[in-house]
Design a protein around this motif. Structure first.
Motif, PDB file in Angstrom:
ATOM      1  N   ASP A  74       0.853  -1.198   0.000  1.00  0.00           N
ATOM      2  CA  ASP A  74       0.000   0.000   0.000  1.00  0.00           C
ATOM      3  C   ASP A  74       0.883   1.241   0.000  1.00  0.00           C
ATOM      4  OD1 ASP A  74      -1.804   2.048   0.357  1.00  0.00           O
ATOM      5  OD2 ASP A  74      -2.979   0.988   1.880  1.00  0.00           O
ATOM      6  N   ILE A  75       1.114   1.791  -1.189  1.00  0.00           N
ATOM      7  CA  ILE A  75       2.006   2.939  -1.348  1.00  0.00           C
ATOM      8  C   ILE A  75       1.506   4.173  -0.605  1.00  0.00           C
ATOM      9  CG2 ILE A  75       0.973   3.704  -3.527  1.00  0.00           C
ATOM     10  CD1 ILE A  75       4.687   3.879  -2.588  1.00  0.00           C
ATOM     11  N   SER A  76       0.204   4.340  -0.467  1.00  0.00           N
ATOM     12  CA  SER A  76      -0.308   5.533   0.209  1.00  0.00           C
ATOM     13  C   SER A  76       0.083   5.543   1.692  1.00  0.00           C
ATOM     14  CB  SER A  76      -1.821   5.659   0.054  1.00  0.00           C
ATOM     15  OG  SER A  76      -2.471   4.570   0.680  1.00  0.00           O
ATOM     16  N   ILE A  77       0.054   4.389   2.330  1.00  0.00           N
ATOM     17  CA  ILE A  77       0.467   4.310   3.734  1.00  0.00           C
ATOM     18  C   ILE A  77       1.975   4.496   3.841  1.00  0.00           C
ATOM     19  CG2 ILE A  77       0.678   2.768   5.731  1.00  0.00           C
ATOM     20  CD1 ILE A  77      -2.046   1.577   4.887  1.00  0.00           C
ATOM     21  N   TRP A  79       3.955   6.037   1.793  1.00  0.00           N
ATOM     22  CA  TRP A  79       4.295   7.427   1.473  1.00  0.00           C
ATOM     23  C   TRP A  79       4.052   8.329   2.676  1.00  0.00           C
ATOM     24  CZ3 TRP A  79       7.043  10.393  -1.418  1.00  0.00           C
ATOM     25  CH2 TRP A  79       6.765  11.760  -1.487  1.00  0.00           C
ATOM     26  N   ARG A  80       2.897   8.203   3.333  1.00  0.00           N
ATOM     27  CA  ARG A  80       2.597   9.046   4.505  1.00  0.00           C
ATOM     28  C   ARG A  80       3.617   8.816   5.619  1.00  0.00           C
ATOM     29  NH1 ARG A  80      -2.917   7.722   3.359  1.00  0.00           N
ATOM     30  NH2 ARG A  80      -2.838   6.119   4.954  1.00  0.00           N
ATOM     31  N   ARG A  81       3.987   7.574   5.831  1.00  0.00           N
ATOM     32  CA  ARG A  81       4.972   7.282   6.888  1.00  0.00           C
ATOM     33  C   ARG A  81       6.328   7.885   6.546  1.00  0.00           C
ATOM     34  NH1 ARG A  81       3.203   1.011   8.005  1.00  0.00           N
ATOM     35  NH2 ARG A  81       1.366   1.527   9.243  1.00  0.00           N
ATOM     36  N   TRP A  82       6.739   7.795   5.266  1.00  0.00           N
ATOM     37  CA  TRP A  82       8.022   8.357   4.852  1.00  0.00           C
ATOM     38  C   TRP A  82       8.009   9.881   5.003  1.00  0.00           C
ATOM     39  CZ3 TRP A  82       9.691  11.838   1.176  1.00  0.00           C
ATOM     40  CH2 TRP A  82      11.083  11.919   1.040  1.00  0.00           C
ATOM     41  N   VAL A  83       6.932  10.513   4.567  1.00  0.00           N
ATOM     42  CA  VAL A  83       6.804  11.971   4.693  1.00  0.00           C
ATOM     43  C   VAL A  83       6.890  12.372   6.162  1.00  0.00           C
ATOM     44  CG1 VAL A  83       5.166  13.902   4.478  1.00  0.00           C
ATOM     45  CG2 VAL A  83       5.556  12.363   2.544  1.00  0.00           C
ATOM     46  N   ASN A  84       6.221  11.642   7.032  1.00  0.00           N
ATOM     47  CA  ASN A  84       6.238  11.969   8.456  1.00  0.00           C
ATOM     48  C   ASN A  84       7.633  11.853   9.053  1.00  0.00           C
ATOM     49  OD1 ASN A  84       4.868  12.784  10.832  1.00  0.00           O
ATOM     50  ND2 ASN A  84       4.919  10.671  11.560  1.00  0.00           N
ATOM     51  N   ARG A  85       8.364  10.777   8.699  1.00  0.00           N
ATOM     52  CA  ARG A  85       9.718  10.578   9.237  1.00  0.00           C
ATOM     53  C   ARG A  85      10.716  11.577   8.668  1.00  0.00           C
ATOM     54  NH1 ARG A  85       9.006   5.348   7.807  1.00  0.00           N
ATOM     55  NH2 ARG A  85      10.709   5.491   6.328  1.00  0.00           N
ATOM     56  N   SER A  86      10.647  11.833   7.377  1.00  0.00           N
ATOM     57  CA  SER A  86      11.671  12.653   6.739  1.00  0.00           C
ATOM     58  C   SER A  86      11.288  14.125   6.665  1.00  0.00           C
ATOM     59  CB  SER A  86      12.002  12.107   5.348  1.00  0.00           C
ATOM     60  OG  SER A  86      10.842  12.117   4.539  1.00  0.00           O
ATOM     61  N   ILE A  87      10.281  14.466   5.922  1.00  0.00           N
ATOM     62  CA  ILE A  87       9.938  15.878   5.700  1.00  0.00           C
ATOM     63  C   ILE A  87       9.403  16.531   6.972  1.00  0.00           C
ATOM     64  CG2 ILE A  87       8.483  17.459   4.368  1.00  0.00           C
ATOM     65  CD1 ILE A  87       8.651  15.332   2.072  1.00  0.00           C
ATOM     66  N   ASP A 139      14.996   4.563  -6.816  1.00  0.00           N
ATOM     67  CA  ASP A 139      14.415   3.449  -7.573  1.00  0.00           C
ATOM     68  C   ASP A 139      12.940   3.244  -7.218  1.00  0.00           C
ATOM     69  OD1 ASP A 139      16.868   3.009  -8.747  1.00  0.00           O
ATOM     70  OD2 ASP A 139      17.453   1.469  -7.301  1.00  0.00           O
ATOM     71  N   ILE A 140      12.627   3.328  -5.946  1.00  0.00           N
ATOM     72  CA  ILE A 140      11.244   3.162  -5.504  1.00  0.00           C
ATOM     73  C   ILE A 140      10.385   4.310  -6.035  1.00  0.00           C
ATOM     74  CG2 ILE A 140       9.719   3.074  -3.484  1.00  0.00           C
ATOM     75  CD1 ILE A 140      11.356   0.562  -3.769  1.00  0.00           C
ATOM     76  N   CYS A 141      10.884   5.529  -5.912  1.00  0.00           N
ATOM     77  CA  CYS A 141      10.120   6.697  -6.375  1.00  0.00           C
ATOM     78  C   CYS A 141       9.856   6.624  -7.875  1.00  0.00           C
ATOM     79  CB  CYS A 141      10.839   7.985  -6.021  1.00  0.00           C
ATOM     80  SG  CYS A 141      10.827   8.325  -4.253  1.00  0.00           S
ATOM     81  N   SER A 142      10.859   6.250  -8.648  1.00  0.00           N
ATOM     82  CA  SER A 142      10.671   6.189 -10.109  1.00  0.00           C
ATOM     83  C   SER A 142       9.686   5.091 -10.496  1.00  0.00           C
ATOM     84  CB  SER A 142      12.012   5.998 -10.813  1.00  0.00           C
ATOM     85  OG  SER A 142      12.558   4.748 -10.475  1.00  0.00           O
ATOM     86  N   LYS A 143       9.577   4.079  -9.701  1.00  0.00           N
ATOM     87  CA  LYS A 143       8.635   2.982  -9.936  1.00  0.00           C
ATOM     88  C   LYS A 143       7.188   3.493  -9.946  1.00  0.00           C
ATOM     89  CE  LYS A 143       7.176  -1.394  -7.886  1.00  0.00           C
ATOM     90  NZ  LYS A 143       7.476  -2.371  -6.826  1.00  0.00           N
TER      91      LYS A 143
END
Length: 147
Positions: A74-77, A79-87, A139-143
């Motif tokens: 589930d890319i949406s979950i 993505w939200r977790r990555w945004v929360n940790r990084s940005i 690589d993940i982002c370009s996917k």
């Protein structure tokens, strides 16, 4: 005293670039605040920002996050977790660092032991610039990129 050059490879690259761009005199990697432990003779500093650059009336704060983007169904979950940790993590660090610099400029140090202060003044002319540097797995982002 030997100057720190970052805690990880990402920070080391940022610091090297800053030293070439802003010169070492104005570049302060891994800046700490004292914890103000009452009655303690040993300070255990807490890092407030990955890189601090002071140039005249300008203070530039850098937060560097190198959070891997994990593969998941589930890319949406993910993505939200990555945004929360990084940005979001970088933004929180930068805002906290700015508050600390404005409120306690005399309690900002170059070393974790809080023995070597960073010398600067905050005036009405001071401009603070906050820069969040966030890394991911290309690589993940370009996917998932469209087009």
């Amino acid at each position: 005293m030997e100057e720190k050059e970052g805690f990880n490879e990402s920070e080391r690259k940022l610091i090297a670039l800053a030293k070439k761009s802003f010169l070492p005199l104005w570049t302060h990697p891994n800046v700490f605040r004292d914890q103000d432990k009452r009655g303690s003779t040993v300070s255990d500093g807490k890092e407030i920002v990955d890189l601090l650059v002071i140039f005249g009336d300008y203070i530039i704060l850098f937060s560097d996050k190198d959070c891997k983007f994990p593969e998941a169904e589930d890319i949406s979950i993910t993505w939200r977790r990555w945004v929360n940790r990084s940005i979001t993590g970088s933004i929180k660090q930068l805002m906290g660092a700015e508050r600390w610099l404005k409120k306690y400029p005399e309690r900002v140090f170059k070393d974790k032991a809080c023995n070597e202060p960073v010398s600067f003044k905050i005036t009405e002319k001071t401009k603070i610039i906050r820069i969040a540097v966030c890394h991911s797995n290309a690589d993940i982002c370009s996917k998932y990129r469209s087009g």
